[in-house]
Design a protein around this motif. Structure first.
Motif, PDB file in Angstrom:
ATOM      1  N   MET A   2       0.715  -1.106  -0.054  1.00  0.00           N
ATOM      2  CA  MET A   2      -0.176   0.096   0.023  1.00  0.00           C
ATOM      3  C   MET A   2       0.843   1.278   0.072  1.00  0.00           C
ATOM      4  O   MET A   2       1.018   1.990   0.959  1.00  0.00           O
ATOM      5  N   PRO A   3       1.480   1.542  -1.087  1.00  0.00           N
ATOM      6  CA  PRO A   3       2.469   2.728  -1.231  1.00  0.00           C
ATOM      7  C   PRO A   3       1.747   3.993  -1.467  1.00  0.00           C
ATOM      8  O   PRO A   3       0.675   3.960  -2.155  1.00  0.00           O
ATOM      9  N   VAL A   4       2.087   5.121  -0.637  1.00  0.00           N
ATOM     10  CA  VAL A   4       1.639   6.388  -0.868  1.00  0.00           C
ATOM     11  C   VAL A   4       2.346   7.343  -0.973  1.00  0.00           C
ATOM     12  O   VAL A   4       3.011   7.564  -0.276  1.00  0.00           O
ATOM     13  N   ALA A   5       2.798   7.540  -2.331  1.00  0.00           N
ATOM     14  CA  ALA A   5       4.159   8.475  -2.646  1.00  0.00           C
ATOM     15  C   ALA A   5       3.932   9.780  -1.981  1.00  0.00           C
ATOM     16  O   ALA A   5       2.682  10.330  -1.809  1.00  0.00           O
ATOM     17  N   GLY A   6       4.986  10.369  -1.913  1.00  0.00           N
ATOM     18  CA  GLY A   6       5.329  11.790  -1.169  1.00  0.00           C
ATOM     19  C   GLY A   6       6.059  11.716  -0.263  1.00  0.00           C
ATOM     20  O   GLY A   6       6.013  11.162   1.058  1.00  0.00           O
ATOM     21  N   GLY A   7       7.483  12.351  -0.491  1.00  0.00           N
ATOM     22  CA  GLY A   7       8.459  12.246   0.545  1.00  0.00           C
ATOM     23  C   GLY A   7       8.041  12.982   1.781  1.00  0.00           C
ATOM     24  O   GLY A   7       7.125  13.739   1.855  1.00  0.00           O
ATOM     25  N   GLY A   8       8.738  12.377   2.913  1.00  0.00           N
ATOM     26  CA  GLY A   8       8.324  12.843   4.270  1.00  0.00           C
ATOM     27  C   GLY A   8       7.053  12.171   4.731  1.00  0.00           C
ATOM     28  O   GLY A   8       6.920  12.276   6.136  1.00  0.00           O
ATOM     29  N   GLY A   9       6.331  11.638   3.645  1.00  0.00           N
ATOM     30  CA  GLY A   9       5.074  10.882   4.302  1.00  0.00           C
ATOM     31  C   GLY A   9       3.957  11.505   4.692  1.00  0.00           C
ATOM     32  O   GLY A   9       3.194  11.036   5.297  1.00  0.00           O
ATOM     33  N   ASP A  10       3.728  12.782   4.192  1.00  0.00           N
ATOM     34  CA  ASP A  10       2.630  13.575   4.703  1.00  0.00           C
ATOM     35  C   ASP A  10       1.248  13.112   3.787  1.00  0.00           C
ATOM     36  O   ASP A  10       0.243  12.729   4.682  1.00  0.00           O
ATOM     37  N   ALA A  11       1.454  12.784   2.827  1.00  0.00           N
ATOM     38  CA  ALA A  11       0.306  12.004   2.014  1.00  0.00           C
ATOM     39  C   ALA A  11      -0.056  10.685   2.494  1.00  0.00           C
ATOM     40  O   ALA A  11      -1.304  10.386   2.861  1.00  0.00           O
ATOM     41  N   ALA A  12       0.996   9.986   2.827  1.00  0.00           N
ATOM     42  CA  ALA A  12       0.846   8.557   3.435  1.00  0.00           C
ATOM     43  C   ALA A  12       0.023   8.750   4.736  1.00  0.00           C
ATOM     44  O   ALA A  12      -0.979   8.131   5.089  1.00  0.00           O
ATOM     45  N   MET A  13       0.446   9.840   5.579  1.00  0.00           N
ATOM     46  CA  MET A  13      -0.176  10.035   6.889  1.00  0.00           C
ATOM     47  C   MET A  13      -1.720  10.193   6.643  1.00  0.00           C
ATOM     48  O   MET A  13      -2.538   9.888   7.700  1.00  0.00           O
ATOM     49  N   GLN A  14      -2.053  11.073   5.823  1.00  0.00           N
ATOM     50  CA  GLN A  14      -3.427  11.381   5.585  1.00  0.00           C
ATOM     51  C   GLN A  14      -4.303  10.311   5.231  1.00  0.00           C
ATOM     52  O   GLN A  14      -5.138   9.786   5.646  1.00  0.00           O
ATOM     53  N   THR A  15      -3.352   9.429   4.332  1.00  0.00           N
ATOM     54  CA  THR A  15      -4.361   8.187   3.902  1.00  0.00           C
ATOM     55  C   THR A  15      -4.553   7.253   4.965  1.00  0.00           C
ATOM     56  O   THR A  15      -5.760   6.609   5.069  1.00  0.00           O
TER      57      THR A  15
END
Ligand code: GAL
Length: 419
Positions: free
Chosen positions: A58-71
Protein backbone atom coordinates in the motif's frame (compact mmCIF):
# COMPACT_ATOMS: atom_id res chain seq x y z
CA UNK A 1 -5.62 -51.43 10.83
CA UNK A 2 -4.08 -50.26 7.59
CA UNK A 3 -7.51 -49.19 6.44
CA UNK A 4 -8.05 -47.19 9.64
CA UNK A 5 -4.75 -45.32 9.18
CA UNK A 6 -5.62 -44.47 5.61
CA UNK A 7 -9.00 -43.20 6.69
CA UNK A 8 -7.43 -40.94 9.30
CA UNK A 9 -4.94 -39.61 6.74
CA UNK A 10 -7.76 -38.94 4.30
CA UNK A 11 -9.79 -37.16 6.94
CA UNK A 12 -6.78 -35.00 7.81
CA UNK A 13 -6.41 -33.93 4.19
CA UNK A 14 -10.09 -33.09 3.90
CA UNK A 15 -10.21 -31.17 7.16
CA UNK A 16 -6.88 -29.32 6.88
CA UNK A 17 -8.05 -26.34 4.82
CA UNK A 18 -10.77 -25.47 7.30
CA UNK A 19 -8.63 -25.73 10.44
CA UNK A 20 -5.38 -24.16 9.23
CA UNK A 21 -4.79 -20.56 8.07
CA UNK A 22 -3.53 -19.37 4.73
CA UNK A 23 -0.13 -18.27 6.06
CA UNK A 24 1.13 -14.96 7.39
CA UNK A 25 -0.28 -11.95 5.60
CA UNK A 26 0.31 -8.23 6.01
CA UNK A 27 -0.94 -5.13 4.30
CA UNK A 28 1.85 -2.59 4.65
CA UNK A 29 1.25 1.12 4.20
CA UNK A 30 4.39 3.14 3.44
CA UNK A 31 5.78 6.03 1.40
CA UNK A 32 9.04 4.51 0.20
CA UNK A 33 8.71 4.98 -3.53
CA UNK A 34 11.94 6.73 -4.61
CA UNK A 35 14.74 4.66 -6.20
CA UNK A 36 16.78 4.19 -3.02
CA UNK A 37 13.75 3.81 -0.77
CA UNK A 38 12.11 1.16 -2.95
CA UNK A 39 15.35 -0.79 -3.22
CA UNK A 40 15.67 -0.85 0.56
CA UNK A 41 12.05 -1.84 1.16
CA UNK A 42 12.38 -4.71 -1.31
CA UNK A 43 14.74 -6.39 1.17
CA UNK A 44 11.87 -6.62 3.67
CA UNK A 45 9.35 -7.69 1.05
CA UNK A 46 11.67 -10.48 -0.12
CA UNK A 47 12.43 -11.65 3.42
CA UNK A 48 8.70 -11.76 4.17
CA UNK A 49 7.93 -13.75 1.03
CA UNK A 50 10.81 -16.15 1.73
CA UNK A 51 9.14 -16.99 5.04
CA UNK A 52 5.86 -17.75 3.33
CA UNK A 53 4.31 -14.34 3.94
CA UNK A 54 1.90 -12.56 1.60
CA UNK A 55 2.68 -8.85 1.41
CA UNK A 56 -0.09 -6.50 0.28
CA UNK A 57 1.65 -3.35 -0.80
CA UNK A 58 0.00 0.00 0.00
CA UNK A 59 2.42 2.68 -1.19
CA UNK A 60 1.39 6.33 -0.85
CA UNK A 61 3.96 8.42 -2.70
CA UNK A 62 5.20 11.72 -1.28
CA UNK A 63 8.48 12.42 0.48
CA UNK A 64 8.36 12.86 4.23
CA UNK A 65 5.12 10.88 4.36
CA UNK A 66 2.56 13.70 4.59
CA UNK A 67 0.28 12.11 1.99
CA UNK A 68 0.76 8.66 3.51
CA UNK A 69 -0.21 9.93 6.93
CA UNK A 70 -3.42 11.46 5.51
CA UNK A 71 -4.38 8.20 3.82
CA UNK A 72 -3.61 6.29 6.99
CA UNK A 73 -5.75 8.61 9.10
CA UNK A 74 -8.71 8.07 6.76
CA UNK A 75 -8.26 4.31 6.94
CA UNK A 76 -8.13 4.34 10.73
CA UNK A 77 -11.17 6.59 11.04
CA UNK A 78 -13.17 4.23 8.83
CA UNK A 79 -12.13 1.27 10.99
CA UNK A 80 -9.97 -0.28 8.27
CA UNK A 81 -6.48 -0.28 9.78
CA UNK A 82 -3.71 -1.94 7.77
CA UNK A 83 -1.72 -4.64 9.60
CA UNK A 84 1.39 -2.45 9.49
CA UNK A 85 2.17 1.15 8.60
CA UNK A 86 5.24 3.33 8.48
CA UNK A 87 4.64 5.62 11.46
CA UNK A 88 7.17 7.21 13.78
CA UNK A 89 7.77 9.30 16.86
CA UNK A 90 5.00 10.56 19.16
CA UNK A 91 2.39 9.76 16.49
CA UNK A 92 2.80 6.14 17.59
CA UNK A 93 1.63 6.99 21.10
CA UNK A 94 -1.07 9.28 19.69
CA UNK A 95 -2.53 6.28 17.84
CA UNK A 96 -2.32 4.24 21.03
CA UNK A 97 -4.31 6.93 22.82
CA UNK A 98 -7.02 6.46 20.19
CA UNK A 99 -7.26 2.79 21.22
CA UNK A 100 -6.54 1.35 17.77
CA UNK A 101 -3.38 -0.59 18.64
CA UNK A 102 -4.14 -2.46 21.86
CA UNK A 103 -3.61 -5.46 22.61
CA UNK A 104 -0.06 -4.97 21.26
CA UNK A 105 0.30 -8.16 19.25
CA UNK A 106 4.05 -7.78 18.64
CA UNK A 107 5.04 -7.25 22.26
CA UNK A 108 5.42 -11.00 22.74
CA UNK A 109 7.91 -11.10 19.85
CA UNK A 110 9.84 -8.17 21.32
CA UNK A 111 10.01 -9.85 24.71
CA UNK A 112 11.02 -13.24 23.28
CA UNK A 113 13.75 -11.60 21.18
CA UNK A 114 14.83 -9.26 23.95
CA UNK A 115 14.54 -6.01 21.96
CA UNK A 116 15.23 -4.00 25.10
CA UNK A 117 18.82 -5.25 24.88
CA UNK A 118 19.11 -4.84 21.11
CA UNK A 119 18.31 -1.12 20.76
CA UNK A 120 19.15 1.97 22.80
CA UNK A 121 16.77 3.11 25.54
CA UNK A 122 15.95 6.21 23.49
CA UNK A 123 14.95 4.17 20.43
CA UNK A 124 13.05 1.61 22.54
CA UNK A 125 10.97 4.34 24.13
CA UNK A 126 9.78 5.59 20.75
CA UNK A 127 8.56 2.07 19.93
CA UNK A 128 6.45 1.52 23.02
CA UNK A 129 2.76 1.99 23.83
CA UNK A 130 0.69 1.54 26.95
CA UNK A 131 2.57 4.23 28.81
CA UNK A 132 5.91 3.12 27.29
CA UNK A 133 5.64 -0.43 28.69
CA UNK A 134 4.85 -2.57 25.63
CA UNK A 135 6.24 -2.68 22.13
CA UNK A 136 3.77 -1.69 19.44
CA UNK A 137 6.25 -0.63 16.74
CA UNK A 138 9.50 -1.98 15.34
CA UNK A 139 12.45 0.26 14.36
CA UNK A 140 14.22 -0.26 11.04
CA UNK A 141 16.93 2.37 11.23
CA UNK A 142 18.34 5.66 12.42
CA UNK A 143 18.45 8.45 9.86
CA UNK A 144 20.45 11.60 10.43
CA UNK A 145 18.86 14.80 9.17
CA UNK A 146 21.54 17.50 9.51
CA UNK A 147 23.64 16.70 6.43
CA UNK A 148 25.07 18.59 3.51
CA UNK A 149 25.32 16.60 0.28
CA UNK A 150 27.63 18.08 -2.34
CA UNK A 151 28.86 17.33 -5.83
CA UNK A 152 32.61 16.80 -5.46
CA UNK A 153 33.54 17.77 -9.00
CA UNK A 154 31.58 21.02 -8.78
CA UNK A 155 33.26 21.98 -5.51
CA UNK A 156 36.74 20.99 -6.72
CA UNK A 157 36.50 22.81 -10.01
CA UNK A 158 35.37 25.96 -8.22
CA UNK A 159 38.05 25.74 -5.54
CA UNK A 160 35.52 25.23 -2.75
CA UNK A 161 36.10 23.22 0.41
CA UNK A 162 33.23 21.65 2.33
CA UNK A 163 31.91 24.45 4.60
CA UNK A 164 31.99 23.96 8.35
CA UNK A 165 30.22 27.20 9.29
CA UNK A 166 27.17 28.94 7.84
CA UNK A 167 29.40 31.91 6.99
CA UNK A 168 31.63 29.62 4.91
CA UNK A 169 28.57 28.10 3.29
CA UNK A 170 27.26 31.52 2.30
CA UNK A 171 30.65 32.53 0.87
CA UNK A 172 30.82 29.29 -1.14
CA UNK A 173 27.25 29.77 -2.38
CA UNK A 174 27.97 33.37 -3.45
CA UNK A 175 30.97 32.17 -5.43
CA UNK A 176 29.01 29.39 -7.12
CA UNK A 177 26.14 31.70 -7.96
CA UNK A 178 28.56 34.14 -9.59
CA UNK A 179 29.93 31.21 -11.62
CA UNK A 180 26.42 30.39 -12.87
CA UNK A 181 25.91 27.23 -10.80
CA UNK A 182 22.82 26.66 -8.66
CA UNK A 183 24.32 26.70 -5.16
CA UNK A 184 21.47 25.03 -3.32
CA UNK A 185 19.25 22.27 -4.70
CA UNK A 186 16.04 22.52 -2.78
CA UNK A 187 12.66 20.95 -3.10
CA UNK A 188 10.17 23.61 -2.07
CA UNK A 189 7.70 21.47 -0.14
CA UNK A 190 6.83 22.29 3.47
CA UNK A 191 8.55 19.22 4.97
CA UNK A 192 11.72 19.99 3.05
CA UNK A 193 11.67 23.62 4.18
CA UNK A 194 11.32 22.27 7.74
CA UNK A 195 14.20 19.84 7.22
CA UNK A 196 16.50 22.71 6.26
CA UNK A 197 15.14 24.94 9.00
CA UNK A 198 15.87 22.53 11.83
CA UNK A 199 19.42 21.94 10.58
CA UNK A 200 19.99 25.69 10.48
CA UNK A 201 18.46 26.07 13.95
CA UNK A 202 20.71 23.39 15.39
CA UNK A 203 23.78 25.13 14.00
CA UNK A 204 22.92 28.70 14.87
CA UNK A 205 21.11 28.05 18.14
CA UNK A 206 23.06 25.08 19.47
CA UNK A 207 21.90 21.87 21.15
CA UNK A 208 20.33 23.41 24.26
CA UNK A 209 18.50 25.99 22.17
CA UNK A 210 17.14 23.32 19.84
CA UNK A 211 15.79 21.41 22.80
CA UNK A 212 14.14 24.50 24.29
CA UNK A 213 12.57 25.57 21.02
CA UNK A 214 11.52 22.30 19.39
CA UNK A 215 11.02 19.93 22.28
CA UNK A 216 9.98 22.16 25.17
CA UNK A 217 8.31 24.78 22.92
CA UNK A 218 9.72 27.49 25.17
CA UNK A 219 8.29 30.85 23.94
CA UNK A 220 11.49 32.72 24.84
CA UNK A 221 13.48 30.41 22.55
CA UNK A 222 10.83 30.49 19.83
CA UNK A 223 10.52 34.25 19.98
CA UNK A 224 14.04 35.49 20.71
CA UNK A 225 16.84 37.06 18.71
CA UNK A 226 18.45 33.65 18.00
CA UNK A 227 15.32 32.60 16.13
CA UNK A 228 15.53 35.78 14.08
CA UNK A 229 19.09 34.88 13.05
CA UNK A 230 17.85 31.46 12.02
CA UNK A 231 15.20 33.02 9.80
CA UNK A 232 17.88 35.37 8.39
CA UNK A 233 19.87 32.34 7.27
CA UNK A 234 16.73 30.77 5.79
CA UNK A 235 16.28 33.91 3.69
CA UNK A 236 19.90 33.60 2.50
CA UNK A 237 19.32 29.95 1.58
CA UNK A 238 16.25 30.87 -0.39
CA UNK A 239 18.36 33.26 -2.47
CA UNK A 240 20.60 30.31 -3.43
CA UNK A 241 17.75 28.21 -4.85
CA UNK A 242 16.65 28.19 -8.49
CA UNK A 243 13.21 29.29 -9.76
CA UNK A 244 12.19 25.64 -10.29
CA UNK A 245 12.44 24.89 -6.60
CA UNK A 246 8.80 25.26 -5.45
CA UNK A 247 7.02 21.92 -5.29
CA UNK A 248 10.06 19.89 -6.37
CA UNK A 249 10.47 16.39 -4.91
CA UNK A 250 13.48 15.80 -2.70
CA UNK A 251 14.94 13.08 -4.90
CA UNK A 252 14.77 15.37 -7.92
CA UNK A 253 16.80 17.89 -5.91
CA UNK A 254 19.30 15.12 -5.06
CA UNK A 255 19.46 14.34 -8.77
CA UNK A 256 20.49 17.95 -9.46
CA UNK A 257 23.48 17.51 -7.14
CA UNK A 258 24.34 14.17 -8.75
CA UNK A 259 24.27 15.68 -12.24
CA UNK A 260 26.33 18.72 -11.23
CA UNK A 261 23.46 21.13 -11.97
CA UNK A 262 23.59 22.20 -8.35
CA UNK A 263 26.32 22.09 -5.71
CA UNK A 264 24.66 21.37 -2.36
CA UNK A 265 21.53 19.89 -0.83
CA UNK A 266 20.52 19.76 2.83
CA UNK A 267 18.64 16.52 3.42
CA UNK A 268 18.49 13.49 5.65
CA UNK A 269 20.67 10.56 4.66
CA UNK A 270 17.94 8.88 2.63
CA UNK A 271 19.53 11.14 -0.02
CA UNK A 272 22.53 8.82 0.17
CA UNK A 273 20.19 5.98 -0.83
CA UNK A 274 19.69 7.81 -4.14
CA UNK A 275 23.44 8.30 -4.73
CA UNK A 276 24.04 4.61 -3.88
CA UNK A 277 21.24 3.38 -6.14
CA UNK A 278 23.04 5.17 -9.02
CA UNK A 279 26.36 3.54 -8.06
CA UNK A 280 27.93 6.81 -6.91
CA UNK A 281 30.52 6.78 -4.13
CA UNK A 282 31.09 9.13 -1.18
CA UNK A 283 34.42 10.92 -1.30
CA UNK A 284 34.67 10.21 -5.04
CA UNK A 285 31.47 11.49 -6.66
CA UNK A 286 29.83 13.26 -3.75
CA UNK A 287 30.64 14.49 -0.28
CA UNK A 288 28.59 14.05 2.86
CA UNK A 289 29.30 16.34 5.74
CA UNK A 290 27.18 17.36 8.73
CA UNK A 291 25.74 20.86 8.64
CA UNK A 292 27.47 23.12 11.20
CA UNK A 293 26.77 22.33 14.85
CA UNK A 294 28.60 21.60 18.05
CA UNK A 295 28.25 17.84 18.41
CA UNK A 296 24.60 18.01 17.43
CA UNK A 297 22.80 15.18 15.65
CA UNK A 298 19.18 15.29 14.57
CA UNK A 299 17.80 11.79 14.40
CA UNK A 300 14.81 10.21 12.81
CA UNK A 301 13.93 6.57 13.48
CA UNK A 302 11.79 4.92 10.81
CA UNK A 303 9.47 2.36 12.28
CA UNK A 304 6.45 0.25 11.53
CA UNK A 305 3.45 0.35 13.81
CA UNK A 306 1.12 -2.64 14.16
CA UNK A 307 -2.58 -1.94 14.52
CA UNK A 308 -5.24 -4.13 16.07
CA UNK A 309 -6.39 -6.54 13.36
CA UNK A 310 -8.44 -9.70 13.29
CA UNK A 311 -7.60 -13.06 11.74
CA UNK A 312 -4.83 -15.56 12.41
CA UNK A 313 -3.16 -14.80 9.07
CA UNK A 314 -2.88 -11.08 9.85
CA UNK A 315 -1.78 -11.61 13.43
CA UNK A 316 0.93 -14.02 12.29
CA UNK A 317 1.86 -11.60 9.52
CA UNK A 318 2.44 -8.85 12.08
CA UNK A 319 4.61 -11.08 14.22
CA UNK A 320 6.66 -12.30 11.30
CA UNK A 321 7.16 -8.76 10.01
CA UNK A 322 8.22 -7.47 13.43
CA UNK A 323 10.70 -10.28 13.85
CA UNK A 324 12.18 -9.81 10.36
CA UNK A 325 12.53 -6.04 10.85
CA UNK A 326 14.66 -6.63 13.91
CA UNK A 327 16.76 -9.32 12.20
CA UNK A 328 20.48 -8.61 12.37
CA UNK A 329 21.22 -9.21 8.71
CA UNK A 330 18.09 -7.37 7.58
CA UNK A 331 19.16 -4.29 9.54
CA UNK A 332 22.51 -4.35 7.81
CA UNK A 333 21.38 -4.89 4.22
CA UNK A 334 18.33 -2.62 4.42
CA UNK A 335 20.31 0.28 5.86
CA UNK A 336 23.12 -0.03 3.31
CA UNK A 337 20.52 0.69 0.65
CA UNK A 338 18.50 3.20 2.67
CA UNK A 339 21.40 5.48 3.65
CA UNK A 340 20.69 5.16 7.36
CA UNK A 341 22.38 3.15 10.10
CA UNK A 342 20.92 0.16 11.94
CA UNK A 343 18.68 0.69 14.94
CA UNK A 344 20.14 -2.53 16.37
CA UNK A 345 23.28 -1.79 18.33
CA UNK A 346 25.07 -5.07 17.58
CA UNK A 347 25.35 -4.71 13.79
CA UNK A 348 28.96 -4.20 12.71
CA UNK A 349 29.58 -0.99 10.75
CA UNK A 350 32.64 -2.52 9.01
CA UNK A 351 30.94 -2.98 5.63
CA UNK A 352 29.17 0.40 5.64
CA UNK A 353 30.49 3.42 3.74
CA UNK A 354 32.28 6.44 5.22
CA UNK A 355 29.08 8.51 5.60
CA UNK A 356 27.36 5.77 7.62
CA UNK A 357 30.47 5.28 9.74
CA UNK A 358 30.55 9.02 10.42
CA UNK A 359 26.86 9.00 11.28
CA UNK A 360 27.45 6.20 13.75
CA UNK A 361 30.46 7.76 15.47
CA UNK A 362 28.87 11.23 15.52
CA UNK A 363 25.74 9.72 17.08
CA UNK A 364 27.80 8.31 19.92
CA UNK A 365 29.68 11.58 20.42
CA UNK A 366 26.44 13.58 20.30
CA UNK A 367 24.83 11.25 22.78
CA UNK A 368 27.62 11.94 25.28
CA UNK A 369 27.51 15.69 24.64
CA UNK A 370 23.73 16.00 25.02
CA UNK A 371 23.37 16.70 21.30
CA UNK A 372 21.44 13.62 20.21
CA UNK A 373 18.13 15.27 19.42
CA UNK A 374 14.89 14.12 17.80
CA UNK A 375 14.01 15.74 14.48
CA UNK A 376 10.93 17.93 14.76
CA UNK A 377 10.61 18.11 10.96
CA UNK A 378 10.35 14.32 10.72
CA UNK A 379 7.84 13.81 13.45
CA UNK A 380 10.17 12.66 16.21
CA UNK A 381 9.97 15.53 18.69
CA UNK A 382 6.43 16.86 18.81
CA UNK A 383 2.85 15.91 18.31
CA UNK A 384 1.57 16.37 14.79
CA UNK A 385 -0.38 19.57 15.38
CA UNK A 386 2.52 21.36 17.06
CA UNK A 387 5.07 20.32 14.43
CA UNK A 388 2.60 21.37 11.74
CA UNK A 389 2.17 24.81 13.31
CA UNK A 390 5.92 25.44 13.19
CA UNK A 391 6.29 24.16 9.63
CA UNK A 392 3.45 26.38 8.39
CA UNK A 393 5.31 29.49 9.58
CA UNK A 394 8.65 28.26 8.23
CA UNK A 395 7.14 27.67 4.80
CA UNK A 396 5.24 30.93 4.76
CA UNK A 397 8.41 32.84 5.61
CA UNK A 398 10.50 30.92 3.06
CA UNK A 399 8.05 31.65 0.26
CA UNK A 400 7.38 35.32 0.90
CA UNK A 401 9.16 38.49 1.84
CA UNK A 402 8.21 38.19 5.50
CA UNK A 403 10.82 39.68 7.81
CA UNK A 404 12.64 37.49 10.32
CA UNK A 405 11.10 39.55 13.09
CA UNK A 406 7.55 38.94 11.87
CA UNK A 407 8.25 35.25 11.30
CA UNK A 408 9.51 34.89 14.86
CA UNK A 409 6.43 36.57 16.30
CA UNK A 410 4.20 34.40 14.11
CA UNK A 411 6.01 31.30 15.29
CA UNK A 412 5.30 32.04 18.95
CA UNK A 413 1.62 32.71 18.21
CA UNK A 414 1.20 29.61 16.03
CA UNK A 415 2.80 27.30 18.58
CA UNK A 416 0.67 28.77 21.35
CA UNK A 417 -2.50 28.24 19.34
CA UNK A 418 -1.55 24.61 18.63
CA UNK A 419 -1.16 23.63 22.28
C1 GAL B 1 11.54 10.64 6.03
C2 GAL B 1 11.71 9.16 6.28
C3 GAL B 1 12.77 8.61 5.42
C4 GAL B 1 12.61 9.02 3.96
C5 GAL B 1 12.17 10.48 3.82
C6 GAL B 1 11.79 10.90 2.41
O1 GAL B 1 10.59 11.20 6.85
O2 GAL B 1 12.06 8.98 7.61
O3 GAL B 1 12.83 7.22 5.53
O4 GAL B 1 11.76 8.17 3.35
O5 GAL B 1 11.15 10.81 4.67
O6 GAL B 1 10.67 10.25 1.94
Amino acid sequence: MKMKKMLIALLAIILTPSISFAGPKAEVLHWWTSGGEAKALKVLKDDFAAQGGTWLDMPVAGGGGDAAMQTLKTRIVSGDAPAAAQVKGPTIQEYDDQGVIKPYNIDAVAKAENWDKLVSKQVARHMKCNNFTQYCAAPVNIHRIDWFWANKKVLDSNGIKMPTTWKQFNAAADKLKAAGIIPFAHGGQPWQDATVFEAVALGIGGNAFYKRAFMDLDPTALGGSTMQKIFDQMRKLKSYTDPGSPGRDWNVATGMVMDGKAAFQIMGDWAKGEFSAKGLKPGVDYICSPTPSKKGYLYNVDSFIFYRVKGADKLEGQKLLASLIMGKNFQKVFNMYKGSIPARLDVSMADFDACAKKSNSDLNAASKAGGLLPSYAHGMALKGAQAGAITDVVTEHFNSNMSSKDATAKLVAAVKASQ
